[in-house]
Scaffold this motif. Structure first.
Motif, PDB file in Angstrom:
ATOM      1  N   MET A 148       0.770  -1.264   0.054  1.00  0.00           N
ATOM      2  CA  MET A 148       0.168  -0.024  -0.113  1.00  0.00           C
ATOM      3  C   MET A 148       0.868   1.343  -0.208  1.00  0.00           C
ATOM      4  SD  MET A 148      -2.982   0.893   2.541  1.00  0.00           S
ATOM      5  CE  MET A 148      -2.208   1.838   3.836  1.00  0.00           C
ATOM      6  N   ARG A 149       0.617   2.248  -0.835  1.00  0.00           N
ATOM      7  CA  ARG A 149       1.333   3.375  -0.973  1.00  0.00           C
ATOM      8  C   ARG A 149       0.237   4.727  -0.326  1.00  0.00           C
ATOM      9  NH1 ARG A 149       3.783   4.185  -6.593  1.00  0.00           N
ATOM     10  NH2 ARG A 149       1.595   4.797  -7.216  1.00  0.00           N
ATOM     11  N   THR A 150       0.800   5.483   0.809  1.00  0.00           N
ATOM     12  CA  THR A 150       0.094   6.423   1.405  1.00  0.00           C
ATOM     13  C   THR A 150       0.244   7.779   0.339  1.00  0.00           C
ATOM     14  OG1 THR A 150       1.879   6.872   2.621  1.00  0.00           O
ATOM     15  CG2 THR A 150      -0.006   5.575   3.397  1.00  0.00           C
ATOM     16  N   ASN A 151       1.134   7.893  -0.451  1.00  0.00           N
ATOM     17  CA  ASN A 151       1.452   9.033  -1.318  1.00  0.00           C
ATOM     18  C   ASN A 151       1.630   8.559  -2.829  1.00  0.00           C
ATOM     19  OD1 ASN A 151       2.715  11.293  -2.643  1.00  0.00           O
ATOM     20  ND2 ASN A 151       3.003  12.272  -0.544  1.00  0.00           N
ATOM     21  N   ASN A 152       1.261   9.062  -3.612  1.00  0.00           N
ATOM     22  CA  ASN A 152       1.557   8.747  -5.063  1.00  0.00           C
ATOM     23  C   ASN A 152       3.079   8.955  -5.505  1.00  0.00           C
ATOM     24  OD1 ASN A 152      -1.164   8.229  -5.611  1.00  0.00           O
ATOM     25  ND2 ASN A 152      -1.442  10.121  -6.406  1.00  0.00           N
ATOM     26  N   GLN A 153       3.787   9.818  -4.653  1.00  0.00           N
ATOM     27  CA  GLN A 153       5.094   9.952  -5.048  1.00  0.00           C
ATOM     28  C   GLN A 153       6.188   8.862  -4.364  1.00  0.00           C
ATOM     29  OE1 GLN A 153       6.247  13.630  -3.358  1.00  0.00           O
ATOM     30  NE2 GLN A 153       5.497  14.769  -5.127  1.00  0.00           N
ATOM     31  N   HIS A 154       5.448   7.819  -3.480  1.00  0.00           N
ATOM     32  CA  HIS A 154       6.109   6.712  -2.904  1.00  0.00           C
ATOM     33  C   HIS A 154       6.385   5.664  -4.057  1.00  0.00           C
ATOM     34  CE1 HIS A 154       4.314   7.681   1.327  1.00  0.00           C
ATOM     35  NE2 HIS A 154       5.359   8.552   0.980  1.00  0.00           N
ATOM     36  N   LEU A 155       7.428   5.049  -4.038  1.00  0.00           N
ATOM     37  CA  LEU A 155       7.770   3.881  -4.633  1.00  0.00           C
ATOM     38  C   LEU A 155       6.914   2.739  -4.612  1.00  0.00           C
ATOM     39  CD1 LEU A 155      11.819   3.800  -4.639  1.00  0.00           C
ATOM     40  CD2 LEU A 155      10.582   5.026  -6.466  1.00  0.00           C
ATOM     41  N   ALA A 156       6.685   2.156  -5.734  1.00  0.00           N
ATOM     42  CA  ALA A 156       5.760   0.983  -5.826  1.00  0.00           C
ATOM     43  C   ALA A 156       6.503  -0.181  -5.329  1.00  0.00           C
ATOM     44  CB  ALA A 156       5.071   0.779  -7.021  1.00  0.00           C
ATOM     45  N   GLY A 157       6.091  -1.066  -4.516  1.00  0.00           N
ATOM     46  CA  GLY A 157       7.034  -2.388  -3.961  1.00  0.00           C
ATOM     47  C   GLY A 157       6.078  -3.468  -4.067  1.00  0.00           C
ATOM     48  N   ALA A 158       6.294  -4.581  -3.899  1.00  0.00           N
ATOM     49  CA  ALA A 158       5.627  -5.958  -3.874  1.00  0.00           C
ATOM     50  C   ALA A 158       6.350  -6.579  -2.851  1.00  0.00           C
ATOM     51  CB  ALA A 158       5.776  -6.597  -5.022  1.00  0.00           C
ATOM     52  N   SER A 159       5.440  -7.728  -2.108  1.00  0.00           N
ATOM     53  CA  SER A 159       6.115  -8.656  -1.041  1.00  0.00           C
ATOM     54  C   SER A 159       5.958  -9.988  -1.866  1.00  0.00           C
ATOM     55  CB  SER A 159       5.347  -8.418   0.089  1.00  0.00           C
ATOM     56  OG  SER A 159       5.625  -9.374   1.054  1.00  0.00           O
TER      57      SER A 159
END
Length: 135
Positions: free
Chosen positions: A63-74
């Protein structure tokens, strides 16, 4: 003629990574044996192995709380499960059975070492074939 590493190494090339992940989970359980409320976890080996082989897409988007955060996956989220305790609750909510965790850690380590030795013998065989050494 090409060499297929999937055929040459079999499943052992994938088990190394999964065994390593399981060792981290088991070590975390052992480290938190005295932490109140900690729930013991373990890796569903067959599911994790299928993911490692690419048979399943077991990644979960973070989950990203801001659009500027990098996308990640587990990659481990679908395979990590809580362990069913074998003993009654001691009152602090911790479900870690230290003897069971140590036993699972030791067994996992032996299986990891077995896969490494198998891969090592396969690699040595391929090297002999490439160099043209007589057997």
């Amino acid at each position: 003629m090409t060499i297929s590493f999937d055929k040459a190494f079999g499943i052992h090339q994938y088990t190394i990574g999964v065994r390593s992940q399981r060792a981290e989970v088991l070590a975390g359980n052992i480290a938190n044996a005295d932490t109140p409320g900690y729930k013991a976890q373990d890796l569903d080996f067959s599911s994790a192995l299928s993911q490692a082989q690419g048979l399943q897409s077991g990644t979960t988007e973070l989950m990203r709380t801001n659009n500027q955060h990098l996308a990640g996956a587990s990659a481990m989220s679908g395979t990590l499960k809580y362990r069913v305790p074998l003993q009654a609750d001691t009152g602090d909510g911790n479900t870690v059975d230290l003897q069971q965790e140590r036993s699972a850690f030791l067994e996992n380590g032996l299986e990891y070492q077995t896969s490494l030795e198998f891969l090592n013998s396969k690699i040595n065989g391929l090297l002999k074939a490439l160099k043209g050494d007589q057997v």
